[in-house]
Design a protein around this motif. Structure first.
Motif, PDB file in Angstrom:
ATOM      1  N   UNK A 130      -3.826  52.866  -5.042  1.00  0.00           N
ATOM      2  CA  UNK A 130      -4.087  54.129  -4.337  1.00  0.00           C
ATOM      3  C   UNK A 130      -3.529  55.348  -5.044  1.00  0.00           C
ATOM      4  N   UNK A 131      -2.368  55.186  -5.708  1.00  0.00           N
ATOM      5  CA  UNK A 131      -1.713  56.379  -6.244  1.00  0.00           C
ATOM      6  C   UNK A 131      -1.645  56.402  -7.767  1.00  0.00           C
ATOM      7  N   UNK A 132      -2.011  55.315  -8.399  1.00  0.00           N
ATOM      8  CA  UNK A 132      -2.088  55.308  -9.855  1.00  0.00           C
ATOM      9  C   UNK A 132      -0.777  54.908 -10.520  1.00  0.00           C
TER      10      UNK A 132
ATOM     11  N   UNK B 284      -5.379  50.339 -13.287  1.00  0.00           N
ATOM     12  CA  UNK B 284      -4.374  51.377 -13.552  1.00  0.00           C
ATOM     13  C   UNK B 284      -3.425  50.921 -14.666  1.00  0.00           C
TER      14      UNK B 284
END
Lengths: 193, 193
Positions: free
Chosen positions: B26-28, B107
């Motif tokens: 979700x946030x990398x 990622x």
């Protein structure tokens, strides 16, 4: 002889676009600032910012330009050599997904996955790239994609190319890839003819 | 009732691994620090650092654990239902590449492309994941991959799955994907039987 001002400006712009792609592919999204790209292109930061006020504008323009150039190359090659074999078509489209442009795009796509603003900028590009690549493969195979089965196989070929691109990111996967492309092309040839 | 200390430690570890995957997806990569993952898992930063001194250790362990769990699930499903159709096998492996674990791995792979130290850590994982996924597909299709043509087709199926995963990163691609999976599964079935 003095280069006319407009040509000089265009050359600067092209140098920035090429440097943006190389920087993304080698150093990743976070490192790719307008300043670093300007240095790599041998352009002053001021000139770079005149062309591209933000890195989002620089990077979107770079991907757009490089994608169009790559697709034009694929079309020209085919124009020169006449009809290609199914395997040649698959090879050429897979080549597009294993080069520097794909590695640069991967950095941007991955950053966009965690950044809603960037995602909104990138989605129209993704759609355009997908549509254009599909059309190029359909043209080169000389098939009719009004046939849903044909359309599915063309799409699958592009998804395969994308997957092969991803498999090439951390190490040179070219040997394995040749075998996969050959297996796929034989299958596609049998399915289409 | 008191939870024995060892079970509690194991539960903490599992919570951290799950939170690491969700945070990555979700946030990398850049946002995924041990501290942020600890907060998300409801674990103190000290306890998190006791389990995983560096984020590289946390993330490698998380990918390793989630991959094994996912492959075990695929094997168990097949064990429960008996032999699967070619299309079911393709669907299930493609599902593995379109979930949260793939988005988390993407990622890490993309960060590793621009970071030689991380790349050295990730390459053995990539090799193991590739080998295991290949074996699972071969088992489920019930084919003999000593046959080079069969091996090429299994590899192509995994590359296709990877490409479909990448196409799902910025938007829900499930409708298009169903058509692609059906087209390829029909082809694969014809090629293998």
């Amino acid at each position: 002889m003095n280069e006319p001002k407009q040509d000089r400006s265009r050359a600067t712009r092209l140098r920035l676009l090429a440097a943006a792609i190389d920087t993304l592919a080698e150093q990743g999204w976070t490192a790719t600032t307008v300043g670093l790209v300007a240095t790599r292109a041998g352009v002053s930061r001021g000139a770079a910012q005149h062309h591209f006020p933000t890195r989002e504008e620089l990077i979107t323009a770079a991907l757009d330009h490089m994608f169009d150039r790559r697709m034009a190359e694929v079309r020209e090659q085919a124009g020169r050599t006449g009809p290609l074999s199914t395997e040649q078509v698959v090879e050429r489209i897979v080549d597009c997904y294993t080069g520097t442009m794909f590695k640069a795009a991967l950095q941007v796509w991955t950053a966009a996955a965690a950044d809603p603003e960037l995602r909104a900028r990138i989605l129209p590009l993704e759609e355009r790239f997908g549509r254009t690549a599909h059309r190029v493969v359909v043209e080169q195979l000389g098939v009719d994609d009004a046939d849903l089965r044909v359309r599915g196989l063309v799409q699958a070929t592009l998804d395969l190319a994308r997957g092969l691109g991803l498999a090439d990111v951390l190490h040179d996967d070219s040997k394995r890839r040749r075998a996969v492309v050959a297996a796929w092309a034989a299958q596609l040839e049998a399915a289409l003819r």
